[in-house]
Design a protein around this motif. Structure first.
Motif, short mmCIF file in Angstrom:
data_model
loop_
_atom_site.label_atom_id
_atom_site.label_comp_id
_atom_site.label_asym_id
_atom_site.label_seq_id
_atom_site.Cartn_x
_atom_site.Cartn_y
_atom_site.Cartn_z
N SER A 1 -7.05 -8.75 -6.13
CA SER A 1 -5.45 -8.80 -5.64
C SER A 1 -5.21 -8.96 -4.40
O SER A 1 -4.40 -9.63 -3.83
N SER A 2 -5.83 -8.23 -3.47
CA SER A 2 -5.67 -8.41 -1.94
C SER A 2 -6.70 -7.92 -1.00
O SER A 2 -7.02 -6.93 -0.64
N PRO A 3 -7.94 -8.84 -1.28
CA PRO A 3 -9.22 -8.43 -0.57
C PRO A 3 -9.06 -8.35 0.91
O PRO A 3 -10.36 -8.03 1.55
N ALA A 4 -8.07 -8.81 1.43
CA ALA A 4 -8.16 -9.11 3.09
C ALA A 4 -6.78 -8.19 3.60
O ALA A 4 -6.65 -7.96 4.84
N VAL A 5 -6.25 -7.04 2.65
CA VAL A 5 -5.34 -6.40 3.07
C VAL A 5 -5.65 -4.60 2.87
O VAL A 5 -6.01 -4.68 1.62
N ALA A 6 -5.52 -4.01 3.94
CA ALA A 6 -5.78 -2.49 3.64
C ALA A 6 -4.81 -2.03 3.06
O ALA A 6 -3.88 -1.15 3.54
N ASP A 7 -4.47 -2.00 1.42
CA ASP A 7 -3.60 -1.40 0.64
C ASP A 7 -4.27 -0.40 -0.29
O ASP A 7 -5.28 -0.13 -0.44
N THR A 8 -3.39 0.07 -1.21
CA THR A 8 -3.68 0.77 -2.10
C THR A 8 -4.07 0.37 -3.46
O THR A 8 -4.25 1.14 -4.59
N ASP A 9 -4.20 -1.15 -3.45
CA ASP A 9 -4.30 -1.56 -4.85
C ASP A 9 -5.88 -1.28 -5.40
O ASP A 9 -6.05 -1.23 -6.40
N TYR A 10 -6.62 -0.84 -4.48
CA TYR A 10 -8.04 -0.56 -4.90
C TYR A 10 -7.97 0.63 -5.66
O TYR A 10 -8.49 0.86 -6.77
N TYR A 11 -6.91 1.83 -5.60
CA TYR A 11 -6.82 2.77 -6.38
C TYR A 11 -6.09 2.68 -7.73
O TYR A 11 -6.40 3.09 -8.69
N MET A 12 -5.38 1.36 -7.62
CA MET A 12 -4.46 1.09 -8.88
C MET A 12 -5.71 0.32 -9.93
O MET A 12 -5.40 0.72 -10.77
N ASP A 13 -6.34 -0.37 -9.35
CA ASP A 13 -7.58 -0.93 -10.01
C ASP A 13 -8.47 0.02 -10.68
O ASP A 13 -8.92 -0.10 -11.79
N VAL A 14 -8.86 0.88 -9.88
CA VAL A 14 -9.78 2.33 -10.39
C VAL A 14 -8.91 3.07 -11.73
O VAL A 14 -9.44 3.22 -12.63
N LEU A 15 -7.74 3.05 -11.40
CA LEU A 15 -6.70 3.69 -12.41
C LEU A 15 -6.62 2.91 -13.73
O LEU A 15 -6.74 3.32 -14.95
N ALA A 16 -6.98 1.48 -13.54
CA ALA A 16 -6.91 0.55 -14.65
C ALA A 16 -8.32 0.32 -15.24
O ALA A 16 -8.50 -0.71 -15.90
N ASN A 17 -9.51 0.97 -14.78
CA ASN A 17 -10.82 0.98 -15.28
C ASN A 17 -11.26 -0.49 -14.69
O ASN A 17 -11.93 -1.12 -15.29
N ARG A 18 -10.89 -1.06 -13.47
CA ARG A 18 -11.14 -2.07 -12.77
C ARG A 18 -12.00 -1.86 -11.62
O ARG A 18 -11.90 -2.60 -10.63
N GLY A 19 -12.49 -0.56 -11.30
CA GLY A 19 -13.31 -0.32 -10.10
C GLY A 19 -14.43 -1.28 -10.39
O GLY A 19 -15.14 -1.26 -11.36
N LEU A 20 -15.12 -1.76 -9.19
CA LEU A 20 -16.02 -2.65 -9.26
C LEU A 20 -17.37 -2.11 -9.65
O LEU A 20 -18.30 -2.36 -10.44
N HIS A 21 -17.79 -0.97 -8.71
CA HIS A 21 -18.89 -0.34 -8.79
C HIS A 21 -18.86 0.89 -9.64
O HIS A 21 -17.88 1.51 -9.99
N ASN A 22 -19.99 1.49 -10.01
CA ASN A 22 -20.06 2.86 -10.76
C ASN A 22 -19.57 3.87 -10.02
O ASN A 22 -18.73 4.48 -10.15
N SER A 23 -19.87 3.80 -8.50
CA SER A 23 -19.27 4.68 -7.78
C SER A 23 -17.74 4.76 -7.66
O SER A 23 -17.15 5.64 -7.28
N ASP A 24 -17.05 3.65 -7.70
CA ASP A 24 -15.79 3.38 -7.88
C ASP A 24 -15.15 3.89 -9.14
O ASP A 24 -14.35 5.05 -8.82
#
Length: 328
Positions: free
Chosen positions: A250-273
């Motif tokens: 959703s925002s690959p060039a912005v340092a925001d917290t969407d990464y954590y939203m993705d993890v909560l939605a089971n959309r973490g890319l790596h197993n480590s995420d």
């Protein structure tokens, strides 16, 4: 909630201040003030030029700092080229071909050598460039204590054995960070660096096509997201090793917290995420970061300062390389 947020930010800022004070015996904010006053400006200028050409390089420079610090400490050893007799860190499978941004460091070093010969270390340039990259992508800027010196040893084998893997589980990640003096919460905080940047398909394709003996696809991954990734990373593609996807679509060039939203939605890319949800404590930290962008930004800045002091060489240890790719 407001008072809790203010209290939390205050605690984080106090911790940043404490860490900086603790470093003064070795590393100092404004270290080059007298010896090379333009040092940080020159590095930032080179990072800015690179960012305008390719915004994705910001993530590369943050990752370069991380991969430097986790192997032999923050000593610039990740920058050293391999020779006929030695395979260096940058040529470890953990770094090659995914690590990038070397040319930005080279350009900054060349300019610094022209005005302040033999003064500014490559290790400090990497630390400055990572901070500038965080700031240019919308993250919180922070002061970088400097005074690191450059290491003389770089071994691909050490990179392969020392760096966390995208297939690591929570226990493995926690242990890897703890071995370098970082807490589990700091591990969760620093994982937020995945809010920017990209990943090669080969680093997560096992989750799509060859998860384990009982499941072809990782059951924890959101099914629609898995379908999207399969389209981007076809199993039989002859170019799989070169295909890349954004870690935070959703925002690959912005340092925001969407990464954590993705993890909560089971959309973490790596197993480590996705592993960050595998314990109640870390799952709660993910949720807190997702809901409090400014608090995560402050915590991330503090964690980057702390990470930047892992195993540093100071005083007469190491050297100040004339060229970042070659030991003197």
């Amino acid at each position: 909630m407001t008072s809790l947020y203010i209290t939390s930010v205050f605690v984080v800022l106090v911790l940043v201040s404490y860490n900086v004070q603790e470093l003064k015996a070795q590393l100092q904010v404004g270290y080059y003030g007298a010896s090379c006053g333009m040092a940080e400006y020159i590095v930032k200028d080179e990072v800015r030029n690179a960012f305008y050409r390719d915004p994705g390089l910001a993530a590369g420079l943050v990752r370069l700092h991380f991969h430097d610090c986790f192997v032999r400490g923050c000593d610039g050893s990740v920058l050293i080229d391999s020779t006929a007799s030695n395979s260096a860190e940058k040529d470890s499978p953990a770094n090659n071909p995914s690590l990038r941004g070397y040319e930005v460091i080279d350009n900054a070093k060349a300019r610094l050598e022209a005005v302040c010969r033999g003064v500014v270390s490559c290790a400090d340039i990497v630390a400055f460039a990572a901070r500038d990259s965080v700031e240019m992508t919308g993250g919180l800027g922070y002061d970088v204590p400097a005074g690191r010196r450059d290491g003389r040893v770089s071994l691909a084998s050490e990179a392969s054995s020392s760096l966390p893997s995208p297939i690591d589980n929570l226990n493995q990640l926690t242990r890897s960070f703890a071995n370098r003096g970082l807490t589990q919460e700091e591990m969760v905080t620093l994982s937020g660096a995945h809010t920017i940047g990209r990943s090669h398909c080969t680093s997560f394709s096992n989750r799509l096509y060859n998860y384990n003996t009982t499941s072809i696809q990782d059951p924890s991954i959101d099914s629609l997201y898995a379908q999207q990734l399969k389209q981007q990373c076809p199993q039989k593609s002859p170019d799989m090793a070169n295909l890349v996807v954004p870690i935070n679509p959703s925002s690959p060039a912005v340092a925001d917290t969407d990464y954590y939203m993705d993890v909560l939605a089971n959309r973490g890319l790596h197993n480590s995420d996705q592993a960050l949800l595998s314990s109640p404590m870390t799952a709660n930290q993910v949720a807190q970061n997702a809901m409090n962008p400014r608090l995560w930004g402050s915590k991330f800045a503090a964690a980057m300062v702390k990470m930047g002091q892992i195993g540093v060489l100071t005083g007469k240890a190491g050297e100040i390389r004339a060229t970042c790719r070659v030991i003197n």
